[in-house]
Design a protein around this motif. Structure first.
Motif, short mmCIF file in Angstrom:
data_model
loop_
_atom_site.label_atom_id
_atom_site.label_comp_id
_atom_site.label_asym_id
_atom_site.label_seq_id
_atom_site.Cartn_x
_atom_site.Cartn_y
_atom_site.Cartn_z
N VAL A 99 0.87 -1.17 0.00
CA VAL A 99 0.00 0.00 0.00
C VAL A 99 0.91 1.22 0.00
CG1 VAL A 99 -1.77 1.28 1.27
CG2 VAL A 99 -1.83 -1.23 1.24
N CYS A 100 0.85 2.00 -1.09
CA CYS A 100 1.71 3.19 -1.23
C CYS A 100 0.87 4.36 -1.70
CB CYS A 100 2.82 2.92 -2.23
SG CYS A 100 3.92 1.59 -1.73
N TYR A 115 -2.26 1.54 -4.77
CA TYR A 115 -1.31 2.62 -5.05
C TYR A 115 -1.98 3.94 -5.42
CZ TYR A 115 1.91 -1.31 -5.96
OH TYR A 115 2.66 -2.45 -5.87
N ARG A 116 -1.19 4.97 -5.47
CA ARG A 116 -1.47 6.28 -6.06
C ARG A 116 -2.88 6.80 -5.88
NH1 ARG A 116 1.72 4.07 -10.84
NH2 ARG A 116 -0.30 3.93 -11.88
N VAL A 131 -4.72 -5.36 -8.17
CA VAL A 131 -4.09 -4.05 -8.09
C VAL A 131 -5.18 -2.99 -8.20
CG1 VAL A 131 -2.40 -2.48 -9.10
CG2 VAL A 131 -2.02 -4.94 -9.21
N VAL A 132 -5.20 -2.06 -7.25
CA VAL A 132 -6.12 -0.92 -7.27
C VAL A 132 -5.25 0.33 -7.22
CG1 VAL A 132 -8.05 0.23 -6.12
CG2 VAL A 132 -7.86 -2.28 -6.03
N TYR A 133 -5.44 1.23 -8.21
CA TYR A 133 -4.54 2.38 -8.27
C TYR A 133 -5.18 3.57 -8.99
CZ TYR A 133 -3.53 0.53 -12.97
OH TYR A 133 -3.63 0.07 -14.26
N VAL A 150 -8.04 -2.40 -11.01
CA VAL A 150 -9.05 -1.36 -10.93
C VAL A 150 -8.29 -0.04 -10.91
CG1 VAL A 150 -10.94 -0.39 -9.57
CG2 VAL A 150 -10.58 -2.87 -9.59
N SER A 151 -8.61 0.85 -11.84
CA SER A 151 -7.82 2.08 -11.92
C SER A 151 -8.66 3.26 -12.39
CB SER A 151 -6.64 1.88 -12.86
OG SER A 151 -7.10 1.66 -14.19
#
Length: 157
Positions: A99-100, A115-116, A131-133, A150-151
């Motif tokens: 988690v970033c 992320y992000r 990945v979720v970002y 998911v973005s």
């Protein structure tokens, strides 16, 4: 007749940083030891793990930079939390999660990558290979599983 309760104020911390150190991505992290003797994971400094609540960093989990674990949240296993990420309330970040620059809150569970600017909340679950970002949000009882991404400005409830 009422008995008066005595309260004692202490300066005791719920955890301390030990002398055990590792270097992770060029940053020195120190092992956590809780007041009950439990040996935890690794953090860069006291700003990464609140002294309030029941929050914990356990196992070989790592928290560094401006990341914060607070309230009753748990980061465990080999999970990593970095940059300006926040893991709060009763959220859990576990397994090989990363988690970033994102937020995980409420009772959400993350074992994938967030992320992000992404936000995971409610009882949402983010699976191991997910990945979720990029500002995406996963809320409520939503579950992202399988091999998924998911973005963007996507919102899943």
């Amino acid at each position: 007749m009422f008995k008066k309760k005595k309260y004692t104020l202490t300066n005791e911390k719920k955890y301390e940083l030990t002398n055990e150190k590792i270097v992770w991505e060029g940053v020195t992290l120190r092992r956590v030891r809780y007041a009950d003797g439990t040996v935890g994971g690794f953090i860069q400094g006291y700003n990464n793990l609140s002294q309030e609540g029941e929050c914990k960093v356990l196992d070989t989990a790592k928290v560094w930079a401006n990341a914060l674990v607070c309230d009753n949240a748990t980061v465990c296993d080999s999970a990593r939390v970095c940059d300006s990420a926040t893991v709060c309330d009763s959220a859990t970040v576990c397994s090989i999660a990363e988690v970033c620059d994102a937020e995980v809150s409420d009772s959400a569970e993350v074992s994938g990558h967030v992320y992000r600017g992404a936000k995971i909340s409610g009882n949402a679950k983010i699976g191991h290979h997910c990945v979720v970002y990029d500002n995406a949000e996963v809320h409520g009882d939503a579950e992202v599983s399988g091999i998924s991404k998911v973005s963007g400005n996507a919102k899943i409830y």
